[in-house]
Design an enzyme around this catalytic site. Structure first.
Site, short mmCIF file in Angstrom:
data_model
loop_
_atom_site.label_atom_id
_atom_site.label_comp_id
_atom_site.label_asym_id
_atom_site.label_seq_id
_atom_site.Cartn_x
_atom_site.Cartn_y
_atom_site.Cartn_z
N TYR A 101 0.84 -1.19 0.00
CA TYR A 101 0.00 0.00 0.00
C TYR A 101 0.89 1.25 0.00
CZ TYR A 101 -3.42 3.48 1.39
OH TYR A 101 -4.21 4.59 1.42
N LEU A 130 -32.58 11.80 20.51
CA LEU A 130 -33.40 10.63 20.77
C LEU A 130 -34.00 10.71 22.17
CD1 LEU A 130 -31.07 7.80 19.47
CD2 LEU A 130 -33.34 8.32 18.62
N LYS A 135 -25.91 2.20 20.36
CA LYS A 135 -25.84 3.65 20.59
C LYS A 135 -24.38 3.96 20.93
CE LYS A 135 -27.98 7.59 22.57
NZ LYS A 135 -26.71 8.25 22.72
N LYS A 147 -35.41 1.56 16.25
CA LYS A 147 -36.08 2.46 15.30
C LYS A 147 -37.13 1.65 14.56
CE LYS A 147 -31.71 4.69 14.35
NZ LYS A 147 -30.56 4.70 13.45
N LYS A 203 -30.94 3.08 27.28
CA LYS A 203 -29.59 3.34 27.81
C LYS A 203 -29.17 2.28 28.84
CE LYS A 203 -27.82 7.20 27.57
NZ LYS A 203 -27.91 8.63 27.48
N1 5U1 Z 1 -27.35 3.86 16.03
C1 5U1 Z 1 -27.89 5.07 16.14
N2 5U1 Z 1 -27.48 6.01 16.97
N3 5U1 Z 1 -28.29 7.07 16.76
C2 5U1 Z 1 -28.30 8.30 17.36
N4 5U1 Z 1 -28.93 5.49 15.42
C3 5U1 Z 1 -29.19 6.76 15.79
N5 5U1 Z 1 -30.14 7.60 15.39
C4 5U1 Z 1 -30.19 8.81 15.95
C5 5U1 Z 1 -29.26 9.19 16.95
C6 5U1 Z 1 -29.33 10.54 17.57
O1 5U1 Z 1 -31.13 9.70 15.58
C7 5U1 Z 1 -32.10 9.35 14.58
C8 5U1 Z 1 -33.09 8.36 15.09
C9 5U1 Z 1 -32.79 10.61 14.18
#
Ligand code: 5U1
Length: 688
Positions: free
Chosen positions: A37, A84, A116, A298, A322
């Site tokens: 590389y 969130l 998260k 979600k 959390k």
């Molecule tokens: N994995 C993940 N972390 N996180 C943080 N998804 C995700 N989505 C977020 C946030 C603040 O906000 C959307 C749901 C709008």
């Protein structure tokens, strides 16, 4: 002017380098050695130096530029970066699910369940496939321009990957998190110390500090990473978007465009499955190379997301579940000192009790005098306390903004807190200060007895700190050998010691007489002889008698034993007091299991030279007892599963280790099978 073939060569070179870089930084799976590389990279650099007119902003060589005039200027997010809603309890997640199901009129909702990340939210704007701007979240509507710094992060594509299936979107905003891996953070902090720069309190702060550098050359030296998790503005031809119905599919598109998306994500049906993901990730969390502070659920279907909409700045279709916080703030009330069995004086922080990492923490070791100075901890400070997983709690740093005027600077006391109040001495060049009282110091003797009785040594259950203090105070014992002379009547004279507890303790002490040789050696508390060295010594000498007879030369023949340990053992036995203690241990019936008894070469011994991992709860014995038995029969117990593990012994509620063992094809023993393997060996041991 370079000819057409030469231009073609440069294009090829750039594409090849990009492929290699993607494999290395995004997939974590390099496809060529680093040297290859580097060779190609240097070739490209040389060409670009010769023909600067051929340099493009998206060329790999252009990741690190000069400080731009617009650094940290305000960036308006075309689509707000939402925050969130948080759930700390299962009930809150269930309530969220109920709201979604009712609003969508569904019996069961499908969720995308993800990590998260404990990092910094970033929005990356690509126009016609090229990264043109990167911004922090800020207040959600307006962030700061960090493009120059973000460009240095090698897992972020400077231009989107072209796939043959779809045209590139004309506008794409990728939302995700910048973070630092824990190992990289430790290395960075070690280096900061070497160069005399300030250290960071945790990976998140290190990532934030690195992104806020004015000089992108410095950011480029910081090991930052990125994970994408969603999309802001998206303008694309219908060919790209029309079949895009779910959030999970959107993340797959991000992967195809060249972004790292964590593999720890799944689509689940219903809230119970979502909660199961949370449980699984709570266990996996410690094994991840980076910090997470929870999981995110979600609603997976994008149309359903639209139907649910938003409340103020948070979507109704997502929630963060959390984990209990691993860092909290509390007050440093005092710094006491603890005297170890070798006289080492350790400062201990006395804290206003605080719930962190799932337990209440009221004290934490501060290791040594220099550590207190280095962290600039003062009594009265508000401090950050961290407890991650099973790791012992740590005072990370003071919060300087909250330092009151009347804090006190701590100094190492000049005398031991023991009755003799002997001077505390710190030899030049040593980090550790020691009480100079030797075995005359009661505090040292107390620690020596506690060390001997602890689970990892002779495992005398019930012999805790308060009881040892009482026994010493009452003059019932002076040292570890005296434990074996204690009787129920004597114990019953102690405050708050009922006959039943006294009987139990006597039985426990009796039981400890036949612990393995390695546990006894470890329990003696010889300086530099930890558990592993004690095992090596026991394996080598097989009997206590042989170990006691060993001289310096014999000791140096033991695997992994060098002059420092050998000297320490020789010095230990040169002291008449120690020899007397051992003589008395033997006289009072301590007879450690000899290696010969457990017959390591016997093929019917399924433990000999095997590596075991214990997980879950065993109903018949404590985990420490199981470990002691495995070791007594020549096996080893390890904390983590790998291909080298011979078997996983899985009790009730086994978690991620069981999954890993299954993945690696490691044999799994349930408790009944484990007992079955032990029984013949235990029977044989009892007849010897
Ligand atoms: N994995 C993940 N972390 N996180 C943080 N998804 C995700 N989505 C977020 C946030 C603040 O906000 C959307 C749901 C709008």
């Amino acid at each position: 002017m370079p000819d057409k073939d030469f231009l073609e060569h440069i294009t090829q070179l750039r594409e090849t380098l990009e492929r290699y870089s993607y494999a290395y930084h995004v997939l974590d799976a390099p496809i060529v050695p680093d040297a290859e590389y580097d060779r190609l990279y240097r070739e490209l650099e040389a060409i670009e130096a010769k023909y600067p007119e051929l340099i493009t902003p998206t060329s790999l060589t252009q990741r690190v530029g000069d400080t731009p005039a617009n650094a940290f200027s305000a960036v308006h997010h075309s689509i707000p970066m939402l925050s969130l809603a948080n759930a700390m309890q299962e009930s809150e997640v269930r309530a969220f699910d109920k709201r979604c199901a009712e609003a969508l009129d569904l019996k069961e909702v499908c969720y995308s369940a993800e990590l998260k990340f404990d990092g910094l939210a970033i929005s990356l704007r690509y126009e016609n496939g090229v990264l043109i701007q990167a911004a922090t979240r800020g207040d959600g509507s307006t962030g700061e321009d960090v493009t120059a710094n973000i460009r240095t992060i090698k897992s972020i594509p400077l231009q989107l990957y072209r796939s043959h299936q779809h045209p590139l979107p004309s506008v794409l905003e990728v939302r995700g998190e910048v973070l630092m891996f824990r190992d990289d953070f430790k290395k960075l902090n070690a280096n900061q110390l070497v160069i005399g720069e300030k250290t960071f309190v945790n990976p998140r702060n290190a990532a934030a500090g690195s992104l806020r550098q004015l000089n992108p050359h410095i950011t480029a030296l910081r090991p930052l990473r990125f994970f994408a998790y969603g999309v802001g503005q998206l303008i694309a031809e219908p060919a790209l978007t029309q079949n895009l119905q779910t959030h999970a599919a959107l993340q797959d598109v991000l992967i195809n465009l060249g972004f790292p998306v964590s593999k720890y994500r799944t689509v689940v049906r219903g809230v119970d499955a979502a909660l199961a993901f949370f449980k699984e990730m709570s266990q996996t969390r410690e094994t991840l190379p980076f910090d997470i502070d929870g999981v995110v659920y979600k609603v997976n279907n994008l149309l359903e997301q639209q139907k649910l909409g938003f409340v103020s700045r948070a979507p109704r279709w997502a929630i963060a579940h959390k984990f209990p916080a691993q860092e909290e703030l509390t007050i440093l009330r005092a710094i006491d000192v603890q005297v170890g069995r070798t006289g080492a004086i350790t400062p201990v922080a006395k804290l206003e009790p605080v719930f962190v990492g799932g337990v209440t923490v009221s004290h934490a070791t501060l290791h040594n005098e220099d550590e207190v100075l280095r962290k600039d901890l003062r009594i009265g400070d508000t401090v950050i306390v961290r407890r991650a997983g099973d790791v012992i709690p740590e005072v990370v740093a003071p919060v300087l903004e909250r330092r009151p005027d009347n804090t006190l600077i701590w100094k190492m006391p000049s005398h031991c807190p023991c009755k003799l109040a002997t001077p505390i001495v710190r030899e030049p060049g040593e980090t550790i200060a020691r009480c100079s009282g030797g075995l005359a110091c009661e505090a040292q003797r107390k620690q020596g007895i506690l060390h001997f009785a602890q689970r990892r040594a002779m495992d005398i259950e019930g012999l805790g700190e308060k009881l040892v203090e009482q026994l010493l105070e009452a003059g019932l014992i002076q040292n570890i050998a005296d434990l074996y002379l204690l009787n129920t009547a004597q114990l019953c004279t102690l405050n708050r010691m009922a006959e039943k507890s006294a009987n139990n303790l006597v039985a426990q002490i009796e039981d400890s007489k036949t612990r393995s040789l390695s546990r006894l050696i470890f329990g003696l508390g010889i300086r530099h002889v930890g558990e592993t060295t004690a095992k090596d010594l026991a394996n080598h000498f097989s009997t206590l008698e042989a170990f006691l007879k060993a001289d310096q030369a014999d000791l140096l023949r033991v695997k992994d034993i060098g002059p420092v340990v050998a000297d320490s053992i020789v010095n230990f036995f040169a002291q008449q007091e120690n020899l007397n203690i051992i003589k008395n241990l033997i006289a009072h019936g301590v007879r450690p299991i000899h290696k010969a008894l457990t017959d390591m070469s016997n093929p019917s011994n399924p433990f000999s030279n095997k590596i075991f991992v214990l997980t879950g709860t065993l109903s018949q014995m404590r985990r420490e007892e199981a470990q002691a038995k495995i070791e007594a029969f020549g096996g080893k117990v390890s904390d983590s599963i790998s291909k080298k593990t011979s078997a996983l012994i899985a009790g009730e509620q086994a978690g991620s280790k069981l999954i890993k063992a299954q993945q690696l094809g490691v044999s799994i023993w349930d408790e009944a099978y484990f007992q079955q393997q032990l029984e013949p060996l235990l029977a044989k041991q009892n007849t010897n």
